[in-house]
Design a protein around this motif. Structure first.
Motif, mmCIF file in Angstrom:
data_model
loop_
_atom_site.group_PDB
_atom_site.id
_atom_site.type_symbol
_atom_site.label_atom_id
_atom_site.label_comp_id
_atom_site.label_asym_id
_atom_site.label_seq_id
_atom_site.Cartn_x
_atom_site.Cartn_y
_atom_site.Cartn_z
ATOM 1 N N GLN A 1 -5.513 32.801 -22.834
ATOM 2 C CA GLN A 1 -5.041 34.172 -22.977
ATOM 3 C C GLN A 1 -3.559 34.137 -23.322
ATOM 4 O O GLN A 1 -2.795 33.355 -22.772
ATOM 5 N N GLY A 2 -3.143 34.974 -24.209
ATOM 6 C CA GLY A 2 -1.734 35.011 -24.576
ATOM 7 C C GLY A 2 -1.502 36.079 -25.624
ATOM 8 O O GLY A 2 -2.359 36.918 -25.883
ATOM 9 N N VAL A 3 -0.337 36.046 -26.235
ATOM 10 C CA VAL A 3 0.013 37.005 -27.277
ATOM 11 C C VAL A 3 -0.408 36.424 -28.618
ATOM 12 O O VAL A 3 -0.081 35.281 -28.940
ATOM 13 N N GLY B 1 0.643 25.460 -34.527
ATOM 14 C CA GLY B 1 0.435 26.599 -33.620
ATOM 15 C C GLY B 1 -0.262 26.180 -32.339
ATOM 16 O O GLY B 1 0.085 26.651 -31.245
ATOM 17 N N LEU B 2 -1.242 25.294 -32.466
ATOM 18 C CA LEU B 2 -1.966 24.800 -31.276
ATOM 19 C C LEU B 2 -1.028 24.033 -30.351
ATOM 20 O O LEU B 2 -1.054 24.209 -29.128
ATOM 21 N N ILE B 3 -0.191 23.185 -30.929
ATOM 22 C CA ILE B 3 0.758 22.401 -30.120
ATOM 23 C C ILE B 3 1.782 23.322 -29.457
ATOM 24 O O ILE B 3 2.113 23.172 -28.279
ATOM 25 N N SER B 4 2.257 24.316 -30.226
ATOM 26 C CA SER B 4 3.270 25.251 -29.699
ATOM 27 C C SER B 4 2.751 26.064 -28.514
ATOM 28 O O SER B 4 3.528 26.473 -27.642
ATOM 29 N N MET B 5 1.440 26.279 -28.502
ATOM 30 C CA MET B 5 0.825 27.055 -27.415
ATOM 31 C C MET B 5 1.128 26.414 -26.053
ATOM 32 O O MET B 5 1.279 27.094 -25.043
ATOM 33 N N GLY C 1 10.039 28.462 -21.031
ATOM 34 C CA GLY C 1 10.081 29.762 -20.369
ATOM 35 C C GLY C 1 9.687 30.915 -21.267
ATOM 36 O O GLY C 1 10.034 32.069 -21.001
ATOM 37 N N LEU C 2 8.960 30.618 -22.342
ATOM 38 C CA LEU C 2 8.534 31.657 -23.294
ATOM 39 C C LEU C 2 7.076 32.019 -23.080
ATOM 40 O O LEU C 2 6.317 31.257 -22.483
ATOM 41 N N SER C 3 6.677 33.194 -23.580
ATOM 42 C CA SER C 3 5.278 33.623 -23.486
ATOM 43 C C SER C 3 4.391 32.671 -24.284
ATOM 44 O O SER C 3 4.820 32.076 -25.276
ATOM 45 N N VAL C 4 3.124 32.561 -23.851
ATOM 46 C CA VAL C 4 2.152 31.753 -24.596
ATOM 47 C C VAL C 4 1.801 32.498 -25.881
ATOM 48 O O VAL C 4 1.352 33.640 -25.848
ATOM 49 N N ALA D 1 7.694 34.425 -29.892
ATOM 50 C CA ALA D 1 7.896 34.336 -28.446
ATOM 51 C C ALA D 1 9.316 34.753 -28.067
ATOM 52 O O ALA D 1 9.539 35.418 -27.041
ATOM 53 N N ILE D 2 10.298 34.370 -28.882
ATOM 54 C CA ILE D 2 11.701 34.730 -28.615
ATOM 55 C C ILE D 2 11.931 36.219 -28.889
ATOM 56 O O ILE D 2 12.730 36.881 -28.231
ATOM 57 N N LEU D 3 11.197 36.768 -29.878
ATOM 58 C CA LEU D 3 11.356 38.172 -30.269
ATOM 59 C C LEU D 3 10.799 39.141 -29.216
ATOM 60 O O LEU D 3 11.331 40.251 -29.055
#
Length: 420
Positions: free
Chosen positions: A74-76, A326-330, A337-340, A384-386
């Motif tokens: 689950q994430g954005v 994208g998969l790795i960044s997840m 400390g960023l959203s998934v 995630a930063i935005l």
């Protein structure tokens, strides 16, 4: 009436591009039959392109659904289309005003500066207007200043983004008649620069030597079908027969469903390429009228699938490498400390594919692979930063996905907070 002109006319890419084609043909004093034919064919080409894009978006939505269920994540999920629609509910008037005046700034800058680009990707113009309206409103900027600042930023970006890519676009298309008008430009520029750094001596993706027994893979439609078939079948096997047939396929056998979806995806790409060819064939001659009369030497800046026909192998390589990033960044985002950020298939396909084409032109196969992978990391971390700068909209389950939205939103948001 204003809302009709801005949202329904100028906000519809096919109509916007058709209008520019119409104006160009009229300025050249073409016969009535040529004006009607050229305008309708331009609109038709864009409608074909959009139909292909919608087909791809539908299959990628299904892919995302299977992916999230299979791996229980689950994430954005970045989706610029959805985010712009949400933004317009609260900031519709501001969005419309920024869009109209931003387009006027674009034409003015193209007229008085060396950056002779008219940005014709109408839906991206609308989306960037929406994001600027949100960031400025959340930052406490309202009324006249919101419209002025937003339209100046938008109009400037509409000439700068095509300009920074033009040296590479020229090499891709073997022509200086077209430019790329898409707000993923910083990602494509990064891919081209990374490709240049890592790809010395690497042959082009389009020179892949395929054994005679695998000659069918030289057809990009077949190659895309088979690649997506492997991914879809793997996903439905992990998701399970019961879930796929009860929740996703509408009762259709899960393996047959996976096969049909993969071929549907490839059909969408094929349709996009057909639409692009038709648009280019009509818009370039028609645009000569605008270039000669209103903005001498102007170039039309078109949507990112414009470059797909020039390197079909790089398109699929770029998509897969961007999605892998994208998969790795997840898993990396939470460490900072960023959203998934769950990889959105739509941005990773369109932006990843385009990054693959730009990486390939500077660095061949290595450039396409590494360049699109780095671009994939960029469009995973930027959303995630935005998020924290989006106010209440930051709590939605989606956000703006393409690179330029993230960069402009983050920089503008921090400048406003610093001033306040």
């Amino acid at each position: 009436m204003l809302q009709f002109i801005i949202k329904d006319v100028l906000g519809t890419p096919a109509i916007l591009v058709g209008l520019f084609s119409l104006i160009g043909l009229l300025l050249q004093k073409k016969p009535v039959s040529d004006v009607i034919s050229g305008t309708l064919k331009t609109i038709m080409g864009f409608v074909i392109l959009i139909a292909g894009a919608n087909l791809i978006a539908a299959t990628l939505t299904i892919f995302s659904q299977l992916f999230e269920h299979s791996f229980n994540i689950q994430g954005v999920v970045p989706n610029t289309d959805a985010m712009a629609a949400l933004a317009q509910k609260s900031y519709g008037t501001e969005t419309a005003m920024i869009m109209v005046f931003g387009m006027l700034v674009n034409i003015l800058l193209a007229r008085i500066t060396p950056l002779k680009y008219i940005f014709l990707t109408g839906h991206h113009t609308l989306y960037m207007s929406a994001m600027l309206a949100v960031i400025l409103s959340v930052g406490g900027v309202h009324g006249f200043w919101l419209v002025l600042i937003g339209s100046l930023i938008l109009g400037t970006m509409m000439v700068v983004c095509p300009a920074i890519l033009q040296p590479f676009t020229r090499k891709i298309t073997n022509s200086d008649d077209l430019a790329l008008g898409h707000f993923g430009s910083t990602g494509y520029l990064l891919s081209a620069l990374v490709g240049k750094a890592v790809g010395k001596g690497s042959p082009s993706t389009e020179e892949l030597k395929v054994p005679k027994t695998l000659n069918f893979l030289r057809d990009s439609s077949v190659a895309i079908s088979l690649t997506m078939m492997i991914l879809f079948i793997a996903l439905v096997l992990v998701a399970g027969k019961e879930f796929t047939e009860s929740q996703v396929s509408g009762g259709q056998n899960f393996i047959v469903f996976a096969i049909i979806q993969s071929i549907t995806f490839a059909a969408g790409v094929y349709i996009i390429l057909a639409g692009v060819r038709m648009v280019i064939a009509e818009i370039v001659p028609a645009f000569k009228g605008i270039a000669d009369k209103l903005v001498p030497n102007a170039k039309p800046a078109l949507d990112c699938p414009t470059v797909f026909p020039f390197a079909p192998n790089a398109v699929i390589i770029g998509f897969l490498c961007s999605f892998s990033a994208g998969l790795i960044s997840m898993f990396l985002c939470p460490l900072f400390g960023l959203s998934v950020i769950v990889p959105g298939l739509v941005p990773h396909f369109f932006c990843g594919a385009t990054a693959g084409v730009y990486g390939n032109i500077t660095g061949g196969r290595r450039g396409a692979v590494v360049g699109s992978f780095v671009q994939g990391l960029l469009i995973s971390f930027l959303p995630a930063i935005l998020l924290p700068l989006m106010g209440d909209l930051g709590f939605a389950s989606t956000t703006f996905g393409d690179a330029d939205f993230g960069i402009v939103g983050i920089v503008l948001g921090h400048i406003i907070s610093f001033i306040h």
